[in-house]
Motif scaffolding. Sequence first.
Motif, PDB file in Angstrom:
ATOM      1  N   ALA A  33       0.836  -1.208   0.000  1.00 12.09           N
ATOM      2  CA  ALA A  33       0.000   0.000   0.000  1.00 12.09           C
ATOM      3  C   ALA A  33       0.865   1.251   0.000  1.00 12.09           C
ATOM      4  O   ALA A  33       0.593   2.221  -0.720  1.00 12.09           O
ATOM      5  CB  ALA A  33      -0.925  -0.009   1.214  1.00 12.09           C
ATOM      6  N   TYR A  34       1.936   1.235   0.809  1.00  8.01           N
ATOM      7  CA  TYR A  34       2.864   2.368   0.829  1.00  8.01           C
ATOM      8  C   TYR A  34       3.550   2.528  -0.525  1.00  8.01           C
ATOM      9  O   TYR A  34       3.724   3.648  -1.021  1.00  8.01           O
ATOM     10  CB  TYR A  34       3.923   2.166   1.914  1.00  8.01           C
ATOM     11  CG  TYR A  34       3.464   2.482   3.318  1.00  8.01           C
ATOM     12  CD1 TYR A  34       2.876   3.697   3.630  1.00  8.01           C
ATOM     13  CD2 TYR A  34       3.617   1.549   4.336  1.00  8.01           C
ATOM     14  CE1 TYR A  34       2.455   3.987   4.920  1.00  8.01           C
ATOM     15  CE2 TYR A  34       3.194   1.821   5.632  1.00  8.01           C
ATOM     16  CZ  TYR A  34       2.612   3.046   5.917  1.00  8.01           C
ATOM     17  OH  TYR A  34       2.195   3.317   7.191  1.00  8.01           O
ATOM     18  N   ALA A  35       3.960   1.406  -1.112  1.00  4.71           N
ATOM     19  CA  ALA A  35       4.648   1.461  -2.402  1.00  4.71           C
ATOM     20  C   ALA A  35       3.738   2.041  -3.482  1.00  4.71           C
ATOM     21  O   ALA A  35       4.170   2.860  -4.301  1.00  4.71           O
ATOM     22  CB  ALA A  35       5.122   0.066  -2.798  1.00  4.71           C
ATOM     23  N   ASP A  36       2.474   1.625  -3.494  1.00  6.93           N
ATOM     24  CA  ASP A  36       1.522   2.156  -4.477  1.00  6.93           C
ATOM     25  C   ASP A  36       1.343   3.663  -4.305  1.00  6.93           C
ATOM     26  O   ASP A  36       1.281   4.413  -5.287  1.00  6.93           O
ATOM     27  CB  ASP A  36       0.171   1.455  -4.337  1.00  6.93           C
ATOM     28  CG  ASP A  36       0.213   0.020  -4.837  1.00  6.93           C
ATOM     29  OD1 ASP A  36       1.156  -0.310  -5.588  1.00  6.93           O
ATOM     30  OD2 ASP A  36      -0.680  -0.756  -4.472  1.00  6.93           O
ATOM     31  N   TYR A  37       1.273   4.106  -3.053  1.00 11.13           N
ATOM     32  CA  TYR A  37       1.126   5.546  -2.797  1.00 11.13           C
ATOM     33  C   TYR A  37       2.352   6.294  -3.306  1.00 11.13           C
ATOM     34  O   TYR A  37       2.236   7.352  -3.942  1.00 11.13           O
ATOM     35  CB  TYR A  37       0.943   5.800  -1.300  1.00 11.13           C
ATOM     36  CG  TYR A  37       0.836   7.274  -0.959  1.00 11.13           C
ATOM     37  CD1 TYR A  37      -0.392   7.929  -1.009  1.00 11.13           C
ATOM     38  CD2 TYR A  37       1.965   8.014  -0.605  1.00 11.13           C
ATOM     39  CE1 TYR A  37      -0.493   9.287  -0.711  1.00 11.13           C
ATOM     40  CE2 TYR A  37       1.872   9.362  -0.309  1.00 11.13           C
ATOM     41  CZ  TYR A  37       0.641   9.982  -0.362  1.00 11.13           C
ATOM     42  OH  TYR A  37       0.558  11.333  -0.074  1.00 11.13           O
ATOM     43  N   ASN A  38       3.533   5.755  -3.037  1.00  9.39           N
ATOM     44  CA  ASN A  38       4.764   6.415  -3.471  1.00  9.39           C
ATOM     45  C   ASN A  38       4.854   6.504  -4.994  1.00  9.39           C
ATOM     46  O   ASN A  38       5.359   7.489  -5.542  1.00  9.39           O
ATOM     47  CB  ASN A  38       5.985   5.672  -2.932  1.00  9.39           C
ATOM     48  CG  ASN A  38       6.124   5.801  -1.431  1.00  9.39           C
ATOM     49  OD1 ASN A  38       5.550   6.700  -0.823  1.00  9.39           O
ATOM     50  ND2 ASN A  38       6.880   4.900  -0.817  1.00  9.39           N
ATOM     51  N   LYS A  39       4.362   5.464  -5.682  1.00  6.43           N
ATOM     52  CA  LYS A  39       4.369   5.494  -7.143  1.00  6.43           C
ATOM     53  C   LYS A  39       3.467   6.599  -7.681  1.00  6.43           C
ATOM     54  O   LYS A  39       3.763   7.219  -8.712  1.00  6.43           O
ATOM     55  CB  LYS A  39       3.905   4.144  -7.701  1.00  6.43           C
ATOM     56  CG  LYS A  39       4.910   3.019  -7.536  1.00  6.43           C
ATOM     57  CD  LYS A  39       4.345   1.720  -8.087  1.00  6.43           C
ATOM     58  CE  LYS A  39       5.297   0.558  -7.871  1.00  6.43           C
ATOM     59  NZ  LYS A  39       4.720  -0.722  -8.356  1.00  6.43           N
ATOM     60  N   GLN A  40       2.382   6.848  -6.991  1.00  7.23           N
ATOM     61  CA  GLN A  40       1.426   7.865  -7.429  1.00  7.23           C
ATOM     62  C   GLN A  40       1.845   9.278  -7.041  1.00  7.23           C
ATOM     63  O   GLN A  40       1.317  10.251  -7.574  1.00  7.23           O
ATOM     64  CB  GLN A  40       0.037   7.564  -6.856  1.00  7.23           C
ATOM     65  CG  GLN A  40      -0.570   6.271  -7.359  1.00  7.23           C
ATOM     66  CD  GLN A  40      -1.811   5.868  -6.593  1.00  7.23           C
ATOM     67  OE1 GLN A  40      -2.397   6.680  -5.874  1.00  7.23           O
ATOM     68  NE2 GLN A  40      -2.208   4.607  -6.725  1.00  7.23           N
ATOM     69  N   PHE A  65      14.872  -1.894 -14.539  1.00  9.87           N
ATOM     70  CA  PHE A  65      14.723  -1.407 -13.174  1.00  9.87           C
ATOM     71  C   PHE A  65      13.264  -1.461 -12.746  1.00  9.87           C
ATOM     72  O   PHE A  65      12.353  -1.335 -13.576  1.00  9.87           O
ATOM     73  CB  PHE A  65      15.229   0.040 -13.060  1.00  9.87           C
ATOM     74  CG  PHE A  65      16.719   0.165 -12.945  1.00  9.87           C
ATOM     75  CD1 PHE A  65      17.336   0.276 -11.708  1.00  9.87           C
ATOM     76  CD2 PHE A  65      17.516   0.171 -14.083  1.00  9.87           C
ATOM     77  CE1 PHE A  65      18.711   0.394 -11.604  1.00  9.87           C
ATOM     78  CE2 PHE A  65      18.891   0.283 -13.986  1.00  9.87           C
ATOM     79  CZ  PHE A  65      19.497   0.400 -12.745  1.00  9.87           C
ATOM     80  N   ARG A  66      13.053  -1.660 -11.466  1.00 13.46           N
ATOM     81  CA  ARG A  66      11.729  -1.546 -10.864  1.00 13.46           C
ATOM     82  C   ARG A  66      11.749  -0.377  -9.895  1.00 13.46           C
ATOM     83  O   ARG A  66      12.788  -0.076  -9.301  1.00 13.46           O
ATOM     84  CB  ARG A  66      11.364  -2.837 -10.117  1.00 13.46           C
ATOM     85  CG  ARG A  66      11.251  -4.051 -11.024  1.00 13.46           C
ATOM     86  CD  ARG A  66      11.050  -5.333 -10.212  1.00 13.46           C
ATOM     87  NE  ARG A  66      10.993  -6.481 -11.091  1.00 13.46           N
ATOM     88  CZ  ARG A  66       9.872  -6.955 -11.639  1.00 13.46           C
ATOM     89  NH1 ARG A  66       8.703  -6.367 -11.365  1.00 13.46           N
ATOM     90  NH2 ARG A  66       9.901  -8.003 -12.437  1.00 13.46           N
ATOM     91  N   ARG A  67      10.609   0.283  -9.738  1.00  8.64           N
ATOM     92  CA  ARG A  67      10.534   1.411  -8.801  1.00  8.64           C
ATOM     93  C   ARG A  67       9.609   1.080  -7.640  1.00  8.64           C
ATOM     94  O   ARG A  67       8.658   0.295  -7.789  1.00  8.64           O
ATOM     95  CB  ARG A  67      10.065   2.689  -9.490  1.00  8.64           C
ATOM     96  CG  ARG A  67       8.655   2.647 -10.047  1.00  8.64           C
ATOM     97  CD  ARG A  67       8.213   4.029 -10.489  1.00  8.64           C
ATOM     98  NE  ARG A  67       6.920   3.990 -11.146  1.00  8.64           N
ATOM     99  CZ  ARG A  67       6.043   4.984 -11.129  1.00  8.64           C
ATOM    100  NH1 ARG A  67       6.330   6.097 -10.484  1.00  8.64           N
ATOM    101  NH2 ARG A  67       4.880   4.873 -11.744  1.00  8.64           N
ATOM    102  N   GLN A  68       9.916   1.667  -6.480  1.00  9.00           N
ATOM    103  CA  GLN A  68       9.154   1.434  -5.261  1.00  9.00           C
ATOM    104  C   GLN A  68       8.939  -0.063  -5.057  1.00  9.00           C
ATOM    105  O   GLN A  68       7.837  -0.555  -4.886  1.00  9.00           O
ATOM    106  CB  GLN A  68       7.822   2.189  -5.319  1.00  9.00           C
ATOM    107  CG  GLN A  68       7.947   3.696  -5.405  1.00  9.00           C
ATOM    108  CD  GLN A  68       8.720   4.281  -4.233  1.00  9.00           C
ATOM    109  OE1 GLN A  68       8.551   3.858  -3.086  1.00  9.00           O
ATOM    110  NE2 GLN A  68       9.577   5.265  -4.505  1.00  9.00           N
ATOM    111  N   HIS A  69      10.053  -0.783  -5.078  1.00  6.23           N
ATOM    112  CA  HIS A  69      10.014  -2.243  -4.985  1.00  6.23           C
ATOM    113  C   HIS A  69      10.279  -2.670  -3.543  1.00  6.23           C
ATOM    114  O   HIS A  69      11.106  -2.084  -2.841  1.00  6.23           O
ATOM    115  CB  HIS A  69      11.071  -2.844  -5.909  1.00  6.23           C
ATOM    116  CG  HIS A  69      10.973  -4.324  -6.030  1.00  6.23           C
ATOM    117  ND1 HIS A  69       9.957  -4.948  -6.707  1.00  6.23           N
ATOM    118  CD2 HIS A  69      11.769  -5.321  -5.535  1.00  6.23           C
ATOM    119  CE1 HIS A  69      10.128  -6.256  -6.656  1.00  6.23           C
ATOM    120  NE2 HIS A  69      11.223  -6.516  -5.948  1.00  6.23           N
TER     121      HIS A  69
END
Length: 281
Positions: A18-25, A48-52
């Motif tokens: 949930a935190y990672a999804d928020y950071n991506k947005q 590369f992957r982000r907010q992994h």
Amino acid sequence: MKFVYETADSANYDLLSAYADYNKQHPTEAESLIWDFLKAKSIGGHKFRRQHIINDYIVDFVCLHKKLVIEIDGQYHLKDKQMIKDQSRTVDLQNSGYTIIRFTNEEVIDNPAGVLNEIKKVLMEIIPGKKSVPKAPSTWRGLGEAGPVADAWAVDAACSGNPGPMEYQAIDLQTGYRVFHFGPMKGTNNIGEFLAIVHALALMQQQGLYTKTIYSDSYNAILWVNKRQCKTKLERTPETEGLYQIILRAERWLQTHTWKNPIVKWETQKWGEVPADFGRK
């Protein structure tokens, strides 16, 4: 069977996700800038992957096949509690075989080409399958990992006693010339380090040097500047009132101005004494 991208701790996955999804947005400007390059595989074709999620952590960017983690740090990473968390996080990730490189927001925005070149350099140095050897983590690593940048001033203070006669100065790293000097007057070393950084910031802004780096070997001074407050315990007396007036002016300047100049911790163990050192140790 566990896939290469499955690096999360299952116990905390839902919350971390949930935190990672928020950071991506809600990426920062610097994160968006770097991601534009990384997602296009423009760095040697590496994915590369982000907010992994890795173990109990969310990393900004990671190349899993090279086990390279890239972190983009805002100024809150200079807060003392966050520094401790970052160091523990870095050691844990290194013990899991990852190489970690960190850049400040300012480094990315002011010099994206330099940041990308540093990423490419580290990728070339990593041998797949070879475990990363843990090192003592540096809070602000970035472009200064191989050495300090040349377009910079270094500041330092000296104090005979605590408190005692205090003075500070700045040295231009390109020319070796003294940029300014103040003191001596009764104070403490931490106050001198704080005032030296503010003096450098104000002078750089006056001269239009908006991207020049400032190096200081004092964590306390960098923290105080970022908090815009000199948190000294020096007793305020008639003898120290003059210094307190200077401190108040410095705090007022910080509270009424913004700046882009990177303020970077001088890595004494790697680079030797800061060039502005008074040589009294």
